[in-house]
Every structure is written in structure tokens, then in C-alpha cells.
Write a protein that holds these residues in place. Structure first.
Motif, PDB file in Angstrom:
ATOM      1  N   ALA A  84      30.850 -48.528   8.111  1.00  0.00           N
ATOM      2  CA  ALA A  84      32.315 -48.504   7.979  1.00  0.00           C
ATOM      3  C   ALA A  84      32.889 -48.020   9.311  1.00  0.00           C
ATOM      4  O   ALA A  84      32.333 -47.092   9.919  1.00  0.00           O
ATOM      5  N   THR A  97      34.475 -44.464   1.288  1.00  0.00           N
ATOM      6  CA  THR A  97      34.637 -45.828   1.795  1.00  0.00           C
ATOM      7  C   THR A  97      33.276 -46.510   1.956  1.00  0.00           C
ATOM      8  O   THR A  97      33.086 -47.670   1.581  1.00  0.00           O
ATOM      9  N   ILE A  98      32.329 -45.764   2.503  1.00  0.00           N
ATOM     10  CA  ILE A  98      30.987 -46.320   2.711  1.00  0.00           C
ATOM     11  C   ILE A  98      30.324 -46.631   1.372  1.00  0.00           C
ATOM     12  O   ILE A  98      29.745 -47.706   1.172  1.00  0.00           O
ATOM     13  N   GLU A 103      31.691 -47.197  -1.553  1.00  0.00           N
ATOM     14  CA  GLU A 103      32.340 -48.290  -2.267  1.00  0.00           C
ATOM     15  C   GLU A 103      32.128 -49.637  -1.581  1.00  0.00           C
ATOM     16  O   GLU A 103      32.308 -50.685  -2.216  1.00  0.00           O
ATOM     17  N   ARG A 104      31.717 -49.607  -0.328  1.00  0.00           N
ATOM     18  CA  ARG A 104      31.419 -50.865   0.352  1.00  0.00           C
ATOM     19  C   ARG A 104      29.957 -51.265   0.186  1.00  0.00           C
ATOM     20  O   ARG A 104      29.651 -52.393  -0.208  1.00  0.00           O
ATOM     21  N   ILE A 105      29.025 -50.346   0.480  1.00  0.00           N
ATOM     22  CA  ILE A 105      27.623 -50.764   0.531  1.00  0.00           C
ATOM     23  C   ILE A 105      26.922 -50.731  -0.826  1.00  0.00           C
ATOM     24  O   ILE A 105      25.980 -51.490  -1.044  1.00  0.00           O
ATOM     25  N   LEU A 136      27.036 -54.035  -2.592  1.00  0.00           N
ATOM     26  CA  LEU A 136      26.177 -54.989  -1.886  1.00  0.00           C
ATOM     27  C   LEU A 136      24.712 -54.731  -2.200  1.00  0.00           C
ATOM     28  O   LEU A 136      23.930 -55.676  -2.386  1.00  0.00           O
ATOM     29  N   GLU A 184      29.157 -63.197   1.761  1.00  0.00           N
ATOM     30  CA  GLU A 184      30.528 -63.001   1.294  1.00  0.00           C
ATOM     31  C   GLU A 184      31.058 -64.233   0.566  1.00  0.00           C
ATOM     32  O   GLU A 184      31.736 -64.115  -0.467  1.00  0.00           O
TER      33      GLU A 184
END
Length: 555
Positions: free
Chosen positions: A127, A144-145, A147-149, A152, A235
């Protein structure tokens, strides 16, 4: 199909799957209570077969952490090799986790996590906020990290409370340490979670078929991404899943066609052939330097690259059929490999297309790498070569010898005859051995014009080689390997076997009796395509097995 009991010898690593096929007809046996009558596959009933829980293989793990964290160190290669299973190492029924493997997975996860957080640039990949985070902004950046990774890594949206659980781990790791250590703690946990290590499928109900479930959009995206790329969805695939575009066969086909044209698909196809063919260890092949002065490990590596370049070109730029792969009149060589073959006019390190002398070589099977890879010593062995063709390319089951028979089928003394035909004809005079060798040897003898490093020859020990032979189930005889490969290219059994191999790799299992309709659908579609290899991969995504989940397979 041939199935004979405990009779064959010196088969090397040509083990095949645990088939339930009938030994005389090739049809599933009626003794298996879960076997489907092939005639029932035409009644319109949806029969998805099995969908076992699949663990990531080393190949898939490496690809996934590369795409998640930019880690190109192939860390999973430090883990134990997978069991042979279906021949590709991804057979779900053999991918258990021992306590030792669990410990090693922890070590690998720790290494990936450390590399993913080792530098500001690495943190920024997770991030942008992480590259230069202030103390007061650490917790927000950590969220943030996460909820992003985490979505995935899990290949699905996070459930309620999961982000908070991971943030709690971050807090524990951050205690008396730095921000990057806290993030590394989260990554370690993600990589050891069953939701990362396994391709978990819960499915969703299907009103039209209450006894079945359909993969969710994210689960379908995962099926597609690991089939074509051996890694996590990109994506565009995730967006298609969220938009509901993967709920129909048409939507799935569209994504499959896109993915097959992506360069990542070529790496997966290379992996498939590295496991189907005896080429993956050519760079480690050793031969007697006095007997084979022009061979080296470097030549072995070039042989492997020749085969892979040839396959990639023929499948993606050439005719693209399995028959054309088996009979193509060309190959790919660079200067050193051409010199090894004795081919003139090729210089430099770049591979280029080379026309073959088709009286000596034709298609995939007569390449030096295939011949060297099916030779386990300084002397050729027609049993190993015949076994490779019958088991790997024709799906004929020939069990390995055991007990007393094992002692009776050792390779003959290399001085017991001038040629391999003389040596192995004596070796197979035993009536017990003959039950297998009557099928193996006539195939293997046709390749005797190729020595232990794959160079063409017409004599052995100054005796003219008789390379005649035959193919089981096919009338008549052949004079040599080029005639044999033409018969193989015309064999429906060979094409059905190739389609079956791809289905077992693509679905991560060994096809059994309950998968009869899946196999029938794939082989029928492959035939309808004119045996086009790319079309076969697309058709793998159009079966009931790909679009449905049997409730019984989840129990």
C-alpha cells in the motif's frame, strides 16, 4: 486398454494413475458402485463428478506469492515434492499435510513475509501509505493493507470480523517491534491460513438442481486462474466475478479465451508438458563421456528448451492439433544444439525453426530429449520407451512388478546381445514376462535408431538395427519410429488419452468411475474441435464438472 498383472520391468518413472477402467474394453468397471454408465451421460442430467478440496502445489504457491507480493524467489521449492498422484503433482487426493510439511510451510511463510516488508519499496507494493508511514497513521495504514491483500490471498471478499482479527495480529506483532514487523506477522498468518493454502469452495445453491451447488463468482474465477495461469485471479477476472459474468458458460468461455492468449498461459502449458514428458531433468542427465563425447548437461538443457519451444510454437502459432505435434516436420534448435544433432546452417544462441530429415525424425517423440529422457543409463531400454508411449500417451495401465517377478525382469546384461532387440528378446522369453513385453517391446523397438542421448544411428555394435515394431490395438507393423508416430497421430485412443491428461491436470484429480461423464464430455469436445489443443483447454471450462459442485464431494 491393456491391463496385465505384475509383469513389467524397468519402467522407471512411468507410473500411471489408479484407474478403474475395465482391462479389456477401457470402460469403467461395473464393480465400482459410484461408476456412471457411459450411456447415461446422454440423458441430459447434470453430472459434475468429484470436486475434492485442492491444496496449492509448489508451482501454484510460487506463482501466487509472486503475484501477491512480487516474490520471485520460488520459495515453495524448498518444500517436499508432491506425490505423483495423477502425474502432475496436483492430485487433490494425495495432497495431505503432514506435521513436517506444516512446519516447513510456516518457515516459507516467514521468509515471504520478511521479504515483503524488508524495504520501503516492498512495503509500498502492499500500500502506498506503508512506504513512509507516521506513528499516528500506522493503524490506519495497517487496516488499508489488510483490507487490500487479505481478499487477494483468500481469493474472496473478507467476511465480517476477519479484518479485525488480522489487525489484532498486527497489534501483537507490532508490540515492542516496528511497523514492518507487525505487517509481516499478518502476512505470515495469511500464508498459513487454510483459505490461502486451499482452494476452498462452498458454492451457492442452484434452484434448478437442488442436489447440486454452483461455484460462486470468486470460486469460478479461482478455477479459471489456476487452470490457465496456476495463480490467483487478476483484477479483470475479479471484476467479472463481482459483475456476475462468470455465472454462465458463455461468460466463462470469454474469460478463458482471454486468459489463454495471455503469456502466463504459456508457462502453465510448459509446466504441463514438463510433467507429461520425460524432459524436466535433462539438464541433470549424466552419460559416459567416452561413449557420448558430444553430450553434456548444457546440451540436455537445450534439448528440454527445444521441446518446449516446439510445443509452444505448434500450439499457439502452428496447426495446433495434437496430431500435428506428433508429426510436425520441423523442430527448434540453436547453434550448439544443431551442432550436436549434426544439422548445418544454424549458428548463435537463439533458437530458430529447423526442417527435419523426415526419414529420420518426425514430430515430438523423435526429438533427442524424448529419447534421452526415456533412457536411464548408457544403454537404451525398449521397455522404458515402450512403457512411456503406452502409459503416458495411450493411458494404458501396466502395473509395476512386485515380489518374485521383480527379480525376473531386471534389464539384461548389456553384453548378452549385440543389439537391444537381441538382448530384450532373450529377456522376455519368460512366459510371465511375456504378458507385458508382448505389448511394450514392439513399441520400444521402433525407437532403437536413437541412442542413449537421442542421436540417430543405423547400427549398434556394427550390427544393423531392426527398428520394426507394432502398436497394440492397431493392425499391421511399422518399420521405424516415424511410421509409429504417424499411427499414434491417427489413433483415437491417443487423442482421448491426451484430453484425459489435461482434464486430470486442469481439475486436480485422477478421473475415476464417477467422473465418466466428465471424461466423455471432454474427449467428445476435443474430437469435435479437430483435436485442437487450445480448444481443448477452452472446453475444460465448459463441462458440468467445471460449472457445478456435487454436494457429495463436500461431505
Amino acid at each position: 486398454m491393456i491391463l496385465v498383472s505384475g509383469c513389467t520391468g524397468s519402467l522407471g518413472d512411468t507410473r500411471t494413475n489408479d484407474s478403474t477402467d475395465d482391462p479389456t474394453t477401457g470402460n469403467p468397471t461395473t464393480g465400482n458402485p459410484t461408476t456412471v454408465d457411459p450411456r447415461a451421460c446422454e440423458d441430459g442430467t447434470v453430472r459434475p463428478g468429484r470436486a475434492p478440496l485442492r491444496r496449492l502445489t509448489r508451482f501454484e504457491y510460487n506463482n501466487t506469492v509472486r503475484d501477491l507480493f512480487g516474490d520471485t524467489t520460488d520459495p515453495a521449492f524448498s518444500l517436499p515434492s508432491e506425490d505423483v498422484g495423477n502425474g502432475f503433482g496436483n492430485d487433490a487426493d494425495t495432497l495431505s499435510v503432514s506435521s513436517l510439511l506444516a512446519e516447513q510451510l510456516s518457515t516459507v511463510a516467514e521468509g515471504v513475509a520478511q521479504r515483503a516488508t524488508a524495504t520501503p519499496d516492498a512495503l509500498a507494493r502492499l500500500a502506498p501509505c506503508a512506504s513512509n508511514v507516521s506513528p499516528e497513521g500506522e493503524e490506519a495504514c495497517a487496516r488499508t493493507i489488510v483490507e487490500r491483500i487479505a481478499p487477494l490471498a483468500y481469493r474472496r471478499p473478507l467476511a465480517a470480523g476477519e479484518a479485525d482479527e488480522l489487525l489484532a495480529l498486527y497489534s501483537v506483532g507490532r508490540t515492542d517491534a516496528s511497523f514492518d514487523v507487525g505487517i509481516a506477522t499478518v502476512i505470515e498468518a495469511l500464508l498459513q491460513s487454510p483459505d490461502f493454502l486451499y482452494r476452498v469452495e462452498w458454492g451457492t445453491s442452484d434452484p434448478e438442481h437442488p442436489e447440486l451447488r454452483r461455484p460462486t463468482g470468486d470460486e469460478m474465477a479461482t478455477r479459471l486462474s489456476y487452470l490457465f495461469w496456476g495463480t490467483t485471479p487478476d483484477e479483470e477476472l475479479r471484476m467479472a466475478a463481482q459483475a456476475g459474468e462468470l455465472s454462465t458458460k458463455e461468460g466463462v468461455r470469454a474469460q478463458a479465451e482471454r486468459m489463454l492468449e495471455d503469456p502466463r498461459a504459456r508457462k502453465t502449458i510448459r509446466f504441463f508438458f514438463d510433467n507429461l514428458l520425460p524432459i524436466s531433468n535433462l539438464a541433470d542427465l549424466e552419460r559416459n563421456a567416452e561413449a557420448f563425447p558430444t553430450f553434456s548437461r548444457q546440451i540436455g538443457a537445450l534439448m528440454r528448451e527445444e521441446t518446449q519451444r516446439f510445443l509452444e510454437h505448434e500450439i499457439f502459432e502452428g496447426t495446433g492439433t495434437w496430431a500435428s505435434v506428433l508429426t510436425a516436420p520441423y523442430s527448434f534448435m540453436n547453434g550448439p544444439l544443431a551442432a550436436f544433432y549434426g544439422v548445418s546452417g544454424v549458428t548463435g544462441d537463439e533458437f530458430q525453426q529447423v526442417q527435419l530429415d523426415t526419414t529420420q525424425r518426425l514430430g515430438l517423440l523423435t526429438q533427442a530429449g524424448l529419447m534421452a529422457g526415456t533412457t536411464h543409463s548408457n544403454n537404451t531400454n525398449p521397455v522404458v520407451r515402450g512403457s512411456f508411449v503406452l502409459q503416458k500417451l495411450m493411458c494404458q495401465k501396466i502395473p509395476l512388478p512386485m515380489g518374485d517377478i521383480l527379480e525376473r525382469v531386471k534389464p539384461p546384461d548389456p553384453y548378452s546381445g549385440a543389439t537391444a532387440r537381441e538382448r530384450y528378446s532373450q529377456h522376455s522369453q519368460d512366459e510371465v514376462c511375456r504378458t507385458c513385453h508382448q505389448y511394450l517391446d514392439p513399441v520400444g523397438f521402433t525407437f532403437e535408431n536413437y541412442d542413449a542421448v537421442g542421436l540417430f544411428r543405423t547400427t549398434e555394435n556394427d550390427v544393423t538395427i531392426d527398428a520394426s515394431g507394432s502398436l497394440p490395438g492397431t493392425p499391421g507393423t511399422v518399420s521405424n519410429a516415424t511410421e509409429l508416430v504417424q499411427k499414434l497421430a491417427e489413433s483415437e485412443e491417443v487423442h482421448d488419452c491426451f484430453a484425459t491428461r489435461w482434464a486430470e491436470y486442469g481439475y486436480g484429480l485422477t478421473l475415476r468411475g464417477e467422473d465418466t461423464c466428465t471424461k466423455q464430455a471432454i474427449t467428445t469436445a476435443f474430437k469435435a474441435s479437430g483435436y485442437n489443443v487450445k480448444q481443448l483447454l477452452i472446453e475444460l471450462t465448459q463441462t458440468d464438472a467445471f460449472h457445478y459442485i456435487s454436494v457429495a464431494s463436500q461431505e
